[in-house]
Structures are given as structure tokens and as C-alpha cells.
Scaffold this active site. Structure first.
Site, mmCIF file in Angstrom:
data_model
loop_
_atom_site.group_PDB
_atom_site.id
_atom_site.type_symbol
_atom_site.label_atom_id
_atom_site.label_comp_id
_atom_site.label_asym_id
_atom_site.label_seq_id
_atom_site.Cartn_x
_atom_site.Cartn_y
_atom_site.Cartn_z
ATOM 1 N N TYR A 1 0.871 -1.163 -0.017
ATOM 2 C CA TYR A 1 0.062 0.163 -0.202
ATOM 3 C C TYR A 1 0.865 1.319 0.043
ATOM 4 O O TYR A 1 1.575 1.463 0.978
ATOM 5 C CB TYR A 1 -0.967 -0.054 1.304
ATOM 6 C CG TYR A 1 -2.009 1.056 1.112
ATOM 7 C CD1 TYR A 1 -3.258 0.615 0.794
ATOM 8 C CD2 TYR A 1 -1.864 2.278 1.569
ATOM 9 C CE1 TYR A 1 -4.194 1.375 0.703
ATOM 10 C CE2 TYR A 1 -2.962 3.293 1.290
ATOM 11 C CZ TYR A 1 -4.016 2.865 1.036
ATOM 12 O OH TYR A 1 -5.196 3.620 0.808
ATOM 13 N N TYR B 1 -5.250 5.068 -7.789
ATOM 14 C CA TYR B 1 -5.462 5.032 -6.504
ATOM 15 C C TYR B 1 -6.904 4.446 -6.327
ATOM 16 O O TYR B 1 -7.868 5.173 -6.219
ATOM 17 C CB TYR B 1 -5.478 6.429 -6.334
ATOM 18 C CG TYR B 1 -5.636 6.681 -4.306
ATOM 19 C CD1 TYR B 1 -4.942 6.312 -3.679
ATOM 20 C CD2 TYR B 1 -6.694 7.583 -4.290
ATOM 21 C CE1 TYR B 1 -5.067 6.682 -2.490
ATOM 22 C CE2 TYR B 1 -6.898 7.870 -2.936
ATOM 23 C CZ TYR B 1 -5.935 7.133 -1.929
ATOM 24 O OH TYR B 1 -6.139 7.555 -0.763
#
Ligand SMILES: [Zn+2]
Lengths: 128, 390
Positions: free
Chosen positions: B287, B337
Site C-alpha cells: 500500500y 488509486y
């Protein structure tokens, strides 16, 4: 020194005493019956989970635990910090009267307050 | 959960990025439809639905009605911020393992971008942050939005371990190199150290190229049991291990905030459940809301010693051709994203061997991380194209 770069924050029941003291230039932190001290925004003692809290006046002396400089396009840079009170708790706040080149973790600081128009006095830190 | 027997069998992705004029629900419906079709299922075969609404709350449980799902046995909104995707997959796996559901769709959908407004505007709008009382106090002092929180975290790491901005730059550059190989990545032009260092500060120490993109769109996956997975349209990607950690940093002296993330504990637990060691991981999907989170997460999983993340990035190990391929689709820095669905979707692609030019040969074990809040929440998944031995 200046509330120029601050936004007005309104009080609520939980913060009323803190802001009353702030108006007199006094910094309050939370304290539990066992004497643990923690940041004013925390409503339960992180060590013993007590919710029977009282206020304790902090010295206002602190050191810089971390810092960052906000790039506000078209305006001056805005330095902000995690401030570690001498008593141990952390509070996040703006830095003033400091050149960003002089910022360094561990820098001794002093807490002050300024009230933006229409809002409560907010803490900020300056080099001690 | 004593026995983990679950696999991801469907992946659905909408157009992502500056895609305007569509609601969160419309994106979610499309992503789930694509995920079902990808698995060789009909939408009506879905009997479990987990919804992560992102920042804008533009989608939620009513999505079930939009999909025409009338007989769901599992339905929840899940909100663990950037760790939500991992949390959804673990809950879906538990639901199929216990027989509560047979095919669980997990979807992330969000529409934070508004045409004509700056990308970060929704994330840092004072109207969304200036609460009364203590909650508003940092915002009143100018500490608005996640960029500031991560800058303060990154500074702690730099101060304690000597991590440099150039080392963060190496992460941005290696991630961009992967994005160059991904046809759906949003940022595909080569990035140099000069570009990184000369890009404006968003919040010093974070340069523009240390920060992720912000995108509209949705991604969904379908989770079913390992047994059922073998009869479906695409090669299953099996779940071997999964764990969460929510570190609960205390705001006081000696806090590990910025120095150690939830990757440490959730990683240890996930590795143990999967029965693998860090050396067996072939692909890392981390992440990367910021270059800094890639660095600290790799450290905390044990791909290098604590404090050596900067040197690891500098070594080139994370880039295409390197010894530790990381964020092979371009991550959230250069790819797209979609919170935790970004690393998860690329992990599914790599697990199926569908990575094309960027496919990593050793895909036996794929590590996926999710990170939420400002390091407050973490989820780890270990995936594999091979079934987990009982
Ligand atoms: Zn206590």
C-alpha cells in the site's frame, strides 16, 4: 504571536475548560486518578482506561518530536509539528517565529496561544 | 478460522482516474458486473456483498438493490480505510469457510475528484475537517488532511534512521518503471531523481512524487471457496494467510508512530497462518499512499532490517529486474488509486500470470498490504496460484 494562519474552532462541552484556560495562556492536559498525564484531546486514560479525568496545568515547555512544512501555493510556508510536552503527552500544532531551516527534532519549544477571529484560542509553539 | 479455504476468482475494474459524471454506485455496479463475468458467474450468483465506500460515502449497502440482489446472506459496509480491501477479503473468506455464503463480492468505489478542483481538495477541505473542540484543534492550526500526518510520520523515520528524500525518490522511480509496463497505469512517462527532487513539496519532507494519485472509480473481487473456485472461468488465486493490526499509537513520549507500522504484527500473523517465510515471497504489492509507506512496510515485513528500507530502495531491488519486485503495476503512486484494491488487484493479475510485460516469474507467494488512516490500520494477505495444503 499571530492567529493569521489559523482557522476558527468552536468549543464543545469536552473542550470548554481547556479553552477557558487557554484564554488565560494556561495549557491544560488530562490527568487520571492514578496520576497518568495525557493529551487534552484524549478522553480515556490510555494506560488505565479511567474516564474519571481532571485537568492538570502543564508547564508549557516542550520539545519538537516531529515537524513538517506545508507548501501553501501562493502563500508563505506553514511549519507544523508534533510537540512533546515536558510532561510527556503529544499535541499537534502550528510552529511560529522559527525559520524552517532551524527546525530539528529535539528543539526546545514553548507553547503559546492565539485566537483566530470567531474561534477559540489555539496552541502554537515557538522556540524556547 | 482453523482452515483457510478461499480463493479470489473474479476481478472487475472500471475506468479509473479523472473519470467524471458517474456516481459511486454506478462505478460499483460496473466493477461487480465485470468481476462476476470474469469469474464466469452471473451477478445473481452473488450471495454475499461487502462494500467499502472510500472517502465520499457515495456507495453503501443500498448497492444491493441496484444490483438486483434479493437473496443475500451476507451484506455489510466495511470501513477500515486503506486496510479495507484486506479486511473484506478476510471476512469474505470466513463467510465462505463457515458456509454463510458461497460467492462474496467485495467492492471499493469512490468519487473524490470533482472536475475543475485540485486533486487533493476533497481530502483536505477544511469543511470536511474543521470539527468543533479538540477534533478541530490541529486542523485549526493548519494540520489538514493525510499529507500532513504522513509528512510528520516520515520525518520521524528520517530523523531516527537517517532515511533521505532521495531514498524515497528511488521508490517513486522504481514504482514508475513498473507503471511504464502497465497499460492501465495513469503515469507512464519515465521519472528521474531530478524530477523527484525538483518537484514541489506538498508537505516537506514529501515531494509531489512521494504522494499517490487520487482517482474516481471502482474495483471489485469475488471470493469463493477453494473447491468451488476450481470450476470457474479464471485460474483461482488462493488465500493462504491474512491478518490485521491496528497499532493504536499513544500520542506521547516513546510512541512508535512513524517508526513501526501495523505491517509488523499483521505480517507476522499472516506469514504464520500461511506457513511461509519472508524469503518465499516472490511479489510484493504494498500500500503506497506515499513512498514512505512502501519503505516502512517493507521494513516491518522483514524484507530488510529495521531502518534499512532506504538502502533497500537505493539498491534497485524493488524495480523491474530487481531481486524484490514491488508494486508491479505502478502502485498508487503511478498506477491508480483505489485504496487497498490497488495492491490487491495487481496481486490477482500477477497470481494469474496475466501481467504481460511486467509479469514476475516467481509468483508462488504474493504479499498484499493495506494501510489505513495515518498508519493506524493495517491488513496483510498472502496469496498464491497454488491451493493451500490442508
Ligand atoms: Zn491512568
Amino acid at each position: 504571536m499571530s492567529a493569521e494562519n489559523m482557522l476558527p474552532v468552536q468549543r464543545d462541552d469536552a473542550s470548554a475548560a481547556f479553552f477557558d484556560a487557554a484564554a488565560e495562556g494556561r495549557l491544560l492536559v488530562h490527568q487520571c486518578p492514578q496520576g497518568h498525564l495525557f493529551a487534552p484531546q484524549i478522553s480515556t486514560c490510555p494506560r488505565c482506561q479511567s474516564t474519571e479525568l481532571s485537568w492538570s496545568e502543564a508547564s508549557g515547555r516542550a520539545t519538537l518530536a516531529s515537524y513538517a512544512v506545508i507548501n501553501r501555493r501562493g502563500q508563505s510556508e506553514l511549519p507544523v509539528a508534533i510537540v512533546e510536552l515536558d510532561e510527556g503527552p503529544w499535541i499537534r500544532m502550528q510552529l511560529q517565529d522559527v525559520s524552517t531551516g532551524d527546525l530539528k527534532v529535539g528543539l526546545p519549544l514553548q507553547i503559546r496561544f492565539a485566537a483566530p477571529e470567531g474561534g477559540e484560542p489555539l496552541p502554537y509553539a515557538v522556540p524556547a | 478460522m482453523t482452515k483457510l479455504d478461499a480463493a479470489i476468482v473474479g476481478l472487475g475494474m472500471t475506468d479509473m482516474g479523472k473519470v467524471y459524471g458517474r456516481t459511486g454506485t454506478q462505478f460499483a455496479v460496473e466493477a461487480i458486473g465485470k468481476a462476476a463475468a470474469d469469474a464466469g458467474l452471473k451477478v445473481s450468483d452473488i450471495d454475499g456483498l461487502l462494500v467499502n465506500y472510500g472517502l465520499t460515502r457515495a456507495v453503501g449497502m443500498p448497492l444491493a438493490a441496484d444490483l438486483g440482489l434479493r437473496n443475500l446472506s451476507v451484506l455489510s459496509e466495511i470501513q477500515a480505510y486503506g486496510s479495507s480491501a484486506g479486511v473484506m477479503v478476510m471476512q469474505a473468506a470466513a463467510a465462505v469457510a463457515s458456509g454463510q455464503a458461497t460467492a462474496v463480492a467485495c467492492v471499493f468505489s469512490d468519487v473524490p475528484l470533482t472536475e475543475g478542483k485540485r486533486a487533493g481538495a476533497t481530502y483536505s477541505d477544511p469543511k470536511n475537517r474543521l470539527h468543533p473542540g479538540f477534533l478541530g484543534m490541529p486542523a485549526g492550526g493548519g494540520l489538514l488532511g493525510p499529507n500532513v500526518g504522513y509528512a510528520l510520520a516520515a520525518r520521524r523515520h528520517m530523523d531516527k534512521y537517517g532515511t533521505t528524500s532521495e531514498q524515497f525518490g528511488h521508490i517513486a522511480i522504481s514504482t514508475r518503471k513498473w507503471a511504464e509496463l502497465n497499460p492501465i497505469a495513469q503515469m507512464r512517462t519515465p521519472l528521474t531523481m531530478e524530477d523527484h527532487q525538483e518537484s514541489r513539496y506538498i508537505v516537506d519532507p514529501l515531494h509531489l512524487f512521494d504522494c499517490c494519485l487520487v482517482s474516481n472509480g471502482a474495483i471489485a473481487v469475488i471470493v469463493t471457496s477453494g473447491e468451488k473456485a476450481r470450476d470457474l472461468a479464471k485460474p483461482p488465486v488462493y488465500l493462504h494467510g491474512g491478518a490485521q493490526c491496528h497499532p493504536g499509537y499513544i500520542d506521547e513520549r516513546d510512541s512508535e508512530f512513524g517508526l513501526v507500522s501495523g505491517a509488523k504484527l499483521s505480517g507476522e500473523r499472516a506469514f504464520k497462518m500461511a506457513g511461509v517465510t519472508v524469503d518465499q515471497i516472490g511479489v510484493r504489492e504494498i500500500y503506497d499512499c506515499y513512498t514512505y509507506t512502501t519503505l516502512i512496510t517493507l521494513e516491518d515485513y522483514g524484507f530488510c532490517a529495521k531502518g534499512e528500507g532506504g538502502a533497500l530502495a537505493e539498491s534497485g531491488a524493488l524495480a523491474p529486474g530487481g531481486s524484490l519486485p514491488t508494486n508491479t503495476g505502478g502502485g498508487q503512486l503511478s498506477g491508480y488509486y483505489m485504496w487497498g484494491m490497488t495492491p490487491l488487484s495487481e496481486a490477482v493479475i500477477q497470481g494469474r500470470g496475466e501481467g504481460g510485460e511486467r509479469q514476475v516469474a516467481d509468483n508462488d507467494y504474493i504479499l498484499v498490504s493495506g494501510n489505513g488512516g495515518v498508519l493506524q490500520h493495517h491488513a496483510t494477505l498472502i496469496l498464491s496460484p497454488h491451493p493451500k495444503e490442508a
